[in-house]
Design an enzyme around this catalytic site. Structure first.
Site, PDB file in Angstrom:
ATOM      1  N   ALA A  62       4.379   6.572 -10.354  1.00 44.77           N
ATOM      2  CA  ALA A  62       3.730   7.940 -10.750  1.00 44.77           C
ATOM      3  C   ALA A  62       2.459   8.128  -9.894  1.00 44.77           C
ATOM      4  CB  ALA A  62       4.279   7.982 -11.944  1.00 44.77           C
ATOM      5  N   GLY A 101       8.107   4.810  -9.794  1.00 43.08           N
ATOM      6  CA  GLY A 101       8.640   5.928  -9.489  1.00 43.08           C
ATOM      7  C   GLY A 101       8.683   5.633  -7.891  1.00 43.08           C
ATOM      8  N   GLU A 104      11.766   4.553  -7.741  1.00 44.24           N
ATOM      9  CA  GLU A 104      13.058   4.668  -7.794  1.00 44.24           C
ATOM     10  C   GLU A 104      13.418   5.990  -7.075  1.00 44.24           C
ATOM     11  OE1 GLU A 104      11.104   5.139 -11.302  1.00 44.24           O
ATOM     12  OE2 GLU A 104      12.609   5.106 -12.807  1.00 44.24           O
ATOM     13  N   GLU A 124       6.773  -1.084 -14.459  1.00 47.77           N
ATOM     14  CA  GLU A 124       6.209  -0.397 -15.708  1.00 47.77           C
ATOM     15  C   GLU A 124       5.816  -0.938 -17.084  1.00 47.77           C
ATOM     16  OE1 GLU A 124       8.389   0.487 -13.340  1.00 47.77           O
ATOM     17  OE2 GLU A 124       8.564   2.455 -13.332  1.00 47.77           O
TER      18      GLU A 124
HETATM   19  N1  3HC Z   1      -1.724   6.297 -10.015  1.00 44.36           N
HETATM   20  C1  3HC Z   1      -2.480   6.958  -9.536  1.00 44.36           C
HETATM   21  N2  3HC Z   1      -3.497   6.066  -9.590  1.00 44.36           N
HETATM   22  C2  3HC Z   1      -2.967   4.638  -8.680  1.00 44.36           C
HETATM   23  C3  3HC Z   1      -2.144   4.356  -9.173  1.00 44.36           C
HETATM   24  C4  3HC Z   1      -0.625   4.527  -9.756  1.00 44.36           C
HETATM   25  N3  3HC Z   1      -0.069   4.643  -9.502  1.00 44.36           N
HETATM   26  N4  3HC Z   1      -1.530   3.564  -8.298  1.00 44.36           N
HETATM   27  C5  3HC Z   1      -2.996   3.022  -7.972  1.00 44.36           C
HETATM   28  N5  3HC Z   1      -4.110   3.190  -8.512  1.00 44.36           N
HETATM   29  C6  3HC Z   1      -5.080   4.165  -8.055  1.00 44.36           C
HETATM   30  C7  3HC Z   1      -6.470   2.773  -8.509  1.00 44.36           C
HETATM   31  O1  3HC Z   1      -6.534   3.285  -9.201  1.00 44.36           O
HETATM   32  C8  3HC Z   1      -7.027   2.841  -7.513  1.00 44.36           C
HETATM   33  O2  3HC Z   1      -8.389   3.708  -7.397  1.00 44.36           O
HETATM   34  P1  3HC Z   1      -9.821   4.237  -7.538  1.00 44.36           P
HETATM   35  O3  3HC Z   1     -10.020   3.336  -5.839  1.00 44.36           O
HETATM   36  O4  3HC Z   1     -10.546   5.055  -7.635  1.00 44.36           O
HETATM   37  O5  3HC Z   1      -9.950   2.554  -8.357  1.00 44.36           O
HETATM   38  C9  3HC Z   1      -6.296   3.536  -5.926  1.00 44.36           C
HETATM   39  O6  3HC Z   1      -5.733   3.450  -6.493  1.00 44.36           O
HETATM   40  C10 3HC Z   1      -5.869   1.703  -5.201  1.00 44.36           C
HETATM   41  O7  3HC Z   1      -5.264   0.844  -6.361  1.00 44.36           O
HETATM   42  P2  3HC Z   1      -5.282  -0.676  -6.320  1.00 44.36           P
HETATM   43  O8  3HC Z   1      -7.264  -0.562  -6.060  1.00 44.36           O
HETATM   44  O9  3HC Z   1      -4.780  -0.820  -7.315  1.00 44.36           O
HETATM   45  O10 3HC Z   1      -5.471  -1.150  -4.575  1.00 44.36           O
HETATM   46  P3  3HC Z   1      -4.213  -2.381  -3.987  1.00 44.36           P
HETATM   47  O11 3HC Z   1      -4.285  -2.272  -2.979  1.00 44.36           O
HETATM   48  O12 3HC Z   1      -5.292  -3.548  -4.735  1.00 44.36           O
HETATM   49  O13 3HC Z   1      -3.146  -2.380  -4.626  1.00 44.36           O
HETATM   50  C11 3HC Z   1      -1.010  -1.498  -5.441  1.00 44.36           C
HETATM   51  C12 3HC Z   1      -1.877  -1.413  -4.479  1.00 44.36           C
HETATM   52  C13 3HC Z   1      -0.439  -2.511  -5.498  1.00 44.36           C
HETATM   53  C14 3HC Z   1       0.179  -0.041  -5.194  1.00 44.36           C
HETATM   54  C15 3HC Z   1      -1.495  -1.283  -7.210  1.00 44.36           C
HETATM   55  O14 3HC Z   1      -2.267  -0.790  -7.323  1.00 44.36           O
HETATM   56  C16 3HC Z   1      -0.821  -1.459  -8.477  1.00 44.36           C
HETATM   57  O15 3HC Z   1       0.156  -2.175  -8.487  1.00 44.36           O
HETATM   58  N6  3HC Z   1      -0.275   0.248  -8.684  1.00 44.36           N
HETATM   59  C17 3HC Z   1       0.289   0.403  -9.963  1.00 44.36           C
HETATM   60  C18 3HC Z   1       1.713   0.531  -9.673  1.00 44.36           C
HETATM   61  C19 3HC Z   1       2.229   0.519 -10.809  1.00 44.36           C
HETATM   62  O16 3HC Z   1       2.091   0.622 -11.915  1.00 44.36           O
HETATM   63  N7  3HC Z   1       3.587   2.186 -10.570  1.00 44.36           N
HETATM   64  C20 3HC Z   1       4.398   1.824 -11.683  1.00 44.36           C
HETATM   65  C21 3HC Z   1       3.572   3.514 -12.386  1.00 44.36           C
HETATM   66  S1  3HC Z   1       4.471   3.838 -14.282  1.00 44.36           S
HETATM   67  C22 3HC Z   1       5.969   4.749 -13.319  1.00 44.36           C
HETATM   68  O17 3HC Z   1       6.360   4.857 -12.346  1.00 44.36           O
HETATM   69  C23 3HC Z   1       6.895   5.421 -14.487  1.00 44.36           C
HETATM   70  C24 3HC Z   1       7.884   6.021 -13.859  1.00 44.36           C
HETATM   71  O18 3HC Z   1       9.235   4.423 -13.699  1.00 44.36           O
HETATM   72  C25 3HC Z   1       8.391   7.373 -13.880  1.00 44.36           C
END
Ligand code: 3HC
Ligand code: NAI
Length: 700
Positions: A62, A101, A104, A124
């Protein structure tokens, strides 16, 4: 505005392509685009639909930046249901990181293929959340409740191979993903393979009592956190209720998590960590120096662990010591660390051997003539460090970065021992250096921009989380720690037992109480540091009376089996020691302190607000770039609970006015020597803004 999602018919396959850099997060436009493409596919000549992503990854979750804003339709859970209900087969093609997400969405597709390097996970929980788009209901149906619980409560991803074994991926493809996925779609169409809707699968049962056992073990592992237990609630619903009811329960629990302070704290940490990597005033195109070979001076506790970091990242490391015997001791530490890594399953025997093979030893400074970076980790003594840097200046080629791992010394004065202060920087690792994620990068007065930029990039390469600090005694982390440590020990002199102090902090969420940490690090470390300072700069003498007396008794902490506690030599379990209690009472009497009962609330507030007050001074002086950087230092370097978001976020969460009020109370009760409110704290309370708002107003 063009949509980040495109749809085209390729022969008889409708291809949905998501292109939303950097990580294809499920922003509103992406959800809308997929929704519209699925609707279009119901009406066209497609026989199957493929979801594939451009760029470095499949959908990584998400869009976290949309959390907290009013939700817009189509909501993600509905989109997932729409995909699953499609009359045309929907296939997901995964590469990069299919997370949250994103996974999912894939779970609601009818088939999933992935490239071998793809990583799949539901992280998450690391944001204080649970999978909220059907993941908690679909995953147990697909891979079983037990594997689903492990995946969701750890938040750690699995690779495509493991995912295929679990049944999470149906097909691991060779070659270019889009073409391979299209070919697989054609095969599925030709076979008219049965279409499987995950929601229609039955969940395999778990043995009676297994969930309760799981809950108990999880509570121990994730002390204080609410999301992990709610994940178990959702899996229980998947086991006992129809799919639609399970989805509803998931929704309720997801919203509870989303509104919790824990999730706010963890989301703050997610962005703070990424923000910390950015250095104010440093151009993003600053050229980087080439880094292949690293020299480390001193193969003690720190130097040996530091060398391992570079070897583990594929670089050559040369360790320099005073003589062969000291080198031998250093390699002993390294060998034990690698053996431990193999035993704990962190790396294979072959990997450990290959890494170990990249570390060589020397007693001759000439071996440093071709290194790109040197990190000095000799004893904590300014004159010795200056001597070492003067030698480095003589032997290292121009352009070599010269770094010190000092915990407290003035990096400007160390730099002044060379004729190239622009190449000198502090790289402060934390013990154990091959494990702890934090790296304080100390920007000295004359440190060149490209030196700083290179070290920030290098930190990422060796998998550390870098935080920039200015020069001051103890930098960000240890300077704040001094105040926390003072209060911990004053509480003991005033009547709390060491066990009471540590338990109060541990129950609050710290990984380990302060006195237990001192025992672990060695009480002699602080003792020597104090001895090295002029008396006026040693801090409140009442605070260190007990620790000094313990050192003088030979009780140096865990390494001698006794410090503030006594330790069982086999399991290193601490136990209270009446001898220490007698010592504390004697010292209190000598100081004329009348001992009293101190409750946990006072202990926690004194330690936390001492930390917060100094953190705010550090911000005011510009030693730390932003409040979030301090939070990253404390969570990654000092065992501060991430779900409380670090000391600065915690201060905002409890309210700066409350923090100030408590500090003023302490000032009244204990005197202004230890308790003067930070001027910036007073200013912020006066103007009614939080630290986060203040940081934003300054462009952070
Ligand atoms: N939403 C918005 N922005 C995101 C994002 C997300 N899910 N994931 C990463 N970004 C952004 C980061 O903030 C960063 O922004 P910046 O360059 O402005 O600082 C940019 O994308 C690049 O991210 P990273 O520096 O972390 O890049 P990496 O290549 O090192 O890692 C990644 C990539 C493994 C995808 C890592 O960013 C990550 O773990 N992201 C989060 C993934 C996550 O937690 N997903 C679950 C979200 S909650 C959800 O999905 C709820 C659902 O169940 C309803
Ligand atoms: P240590 O005492 O374990 O190791 C120091 C090593 O340096 C010894 O092996 C010694 O033989 C060697 N040495 C001394 N003089 C030398 C010289 N002139 N040339 C080559 N080698 C020499 O010390 P430790 O704990 O590893 O600390 C090293 C530095 O790291 C200190 O500045 C300390 O403040 C800092 N530090 C320590 C941390 C810790 O938790 N121990 C954490 C972070 C930083």
């Amino acid at each position: 505005m063009t949509s980040p999602v495109s749809y085209e018919l390729v022969d008889e396959i409708g291809v949905i392509t998501v292109d939303n850099p950097p990580v294809n997060a499920l922003s509103h436009a992406v959800r809308q685009g997929i929704h519209d493409a699925i609707a279009a596919a119901q009406e066209d000549a497609s026989k199957a639909v493929l979801i594939v992503c451009e760029g470095r990854t499949f959908i990584a979750g998400a869009d976290i930046t949309e959390f907290g804003k009013p939700p817009k339709e189509p909501h993600l859970p509905d989109l997932c249901n729409t995909i699953e209900a499609s009359s045309k087969r929907v296939v997901a093609a995964l590469h990069g990181t299919a997370l949250g997400g994103g996974l999912e969405v894939a779970l609601s597709c009818h088939d999933r293929c992935a490239v071998p390097g793809a990583k799949l996970g539901l992280p998450e929980v690391k944001l204080g959340l649970l999978p909220g788009a059907g993941g908690t209901q679909r995953l147990p149906r697909l891979i079983g409740a037990s594997a689903a619980l492990d995946l969701m409560t750890s938040g750690n991803p699995v690779d495509a191979g493991q995912a295929a074994k679990l049944g999470l991926v149906d097909h691991v493809v060779d070659g270019e993903l889009r073409d391979a996925a299209l070919a697989w779609c054609r095969e599925l169409i030709a076979k008219d393979a049965e279409r499987r809707r995950t929601s229609e699968l039955t969940v395999e049962d778990v043995p009676a009592g297994a969930l309760e056992e799981y809950r108990k073990a999880l509570a121990r592992r994730t002390r204080g956190q609410i999301a992990p237990q709610k994940i178990v609630d959702c899996v229980e619903a998947a086991l006992t209720r129809p799919f639609a009811e399970g989805l509803q329960i998931e929704r309720e629990k997801f919203l509870e998590c989303m509104q919790s302070p824990q999730s706010a704290a963890l989301r703050h940490m997610f962005f703070a960590e990424r923000e910390a990597a950015k250095v104010r005033g440093l151009a993003s195109d600053t050229p980087l120096r080439e880094m292949n070979k690293v020299g480390v001076i001193g193969a003690g506790t720190m130097g040996s662990g530091i060398a391992m970091n570079f070897a583990n990242a594929g670089m050559q490391a040369v360790l320099l010591e005073v003589d062969d015997e000291a080198l031998g001791r250093g390699f002993g530490i390294i060998d034990r660390n690698y053996q431990g890594g193999v035993k704990r399953g962190k790396m294979s025997e072959e990997q450990a051997l290959a890494c170990r093979g990249r570390i060589s030893g020397t007693t001759d400074y000439e071996s440093f003539s071709d290194v790109d970076l040197v990190i000095e980790a000799v004893f904590e003594n300014l004159e010795l460090k200056q001597e070492v840097f003067a030698k480095l200046d003589a032997v290292c080629r121009q352009g070599t970065i010269l770094a010190t791992n000092t915990s407290y010394q003035d990096v400007d004065r160390i730099a002044a021992a060379t004729k190239r202060p622009q190449d000198v920087i502090g790289l402060h690792f934390f013990s154990p250096a091959h494990i702890m994620k934090l790296l304080e990068v100390v920007r000295a007065e004359k440190t060149a921009d490209d030196v700083l930029a290179t070290c920030m990039a290098l930190a990422k390469k060796i998998r550390k989380t870098p935080v920039v600090s200015g020069v001051c005694y103890g930098f960000i982390g240890n300077r704040m720690l001094g105040h926390y440590a003072r209060e911990a020990q004053l509480c003991v002199i005033e009547g709390a037992t060491p066990e009471q102090v540590d338990t109060a902090l541990e129950e609050w969420g710290m990984a380990m109480g302060p006195l237990a940490v001192f025992d672990l690090a060695g009480l002699d470390v602080g003792y020597k540091a104090r001895q090295g300072l002029p008396e006026a700069e040693r801090g409140d003498p009442r605070a260190f009376r007990v620790a000094d007396a313990l050192v003088e008794m030979g009780r140096l902490g865990q390494k001698t089996g006794a410090g503030f506690y006594r330790y069982d030599p086999k399991i290193r379990q601490r136990s209270s020691d009446p001898e220490v209690q007698t010592l504390i009472e004697r010292e209190a009497a000598l100081l004329g302190v009348e001992q009293r009962e101190i409750d946990s609330e006072e202990i926690v507030d004194r330690l936390m607000f001492a930390l917060v007050n100094e953190g705010i001074n550090i911000l005011d002086e510009g030693i730390a770039q932003r409040p979030g950087d301090i939070d990253v230092v404390y969570v990654y370097g000092y065992g501060f609970p991430a779900w409380r978001g670090g000391p600065m976020h915690y201060a905002d969460a409890v309210g700066l006015a409350h923090v100030l009020q408590r500090i003023r109370e302490f000032e009244q009760r204990f005197g202004p020597e230890n308790w003067t409110p930070a001027p910036l704290l007073e200013k912020l309370v006066e103007s009614g803004i939080t630290l986060a708002e203040w940081a934003k107003s300054k462009g952070n």
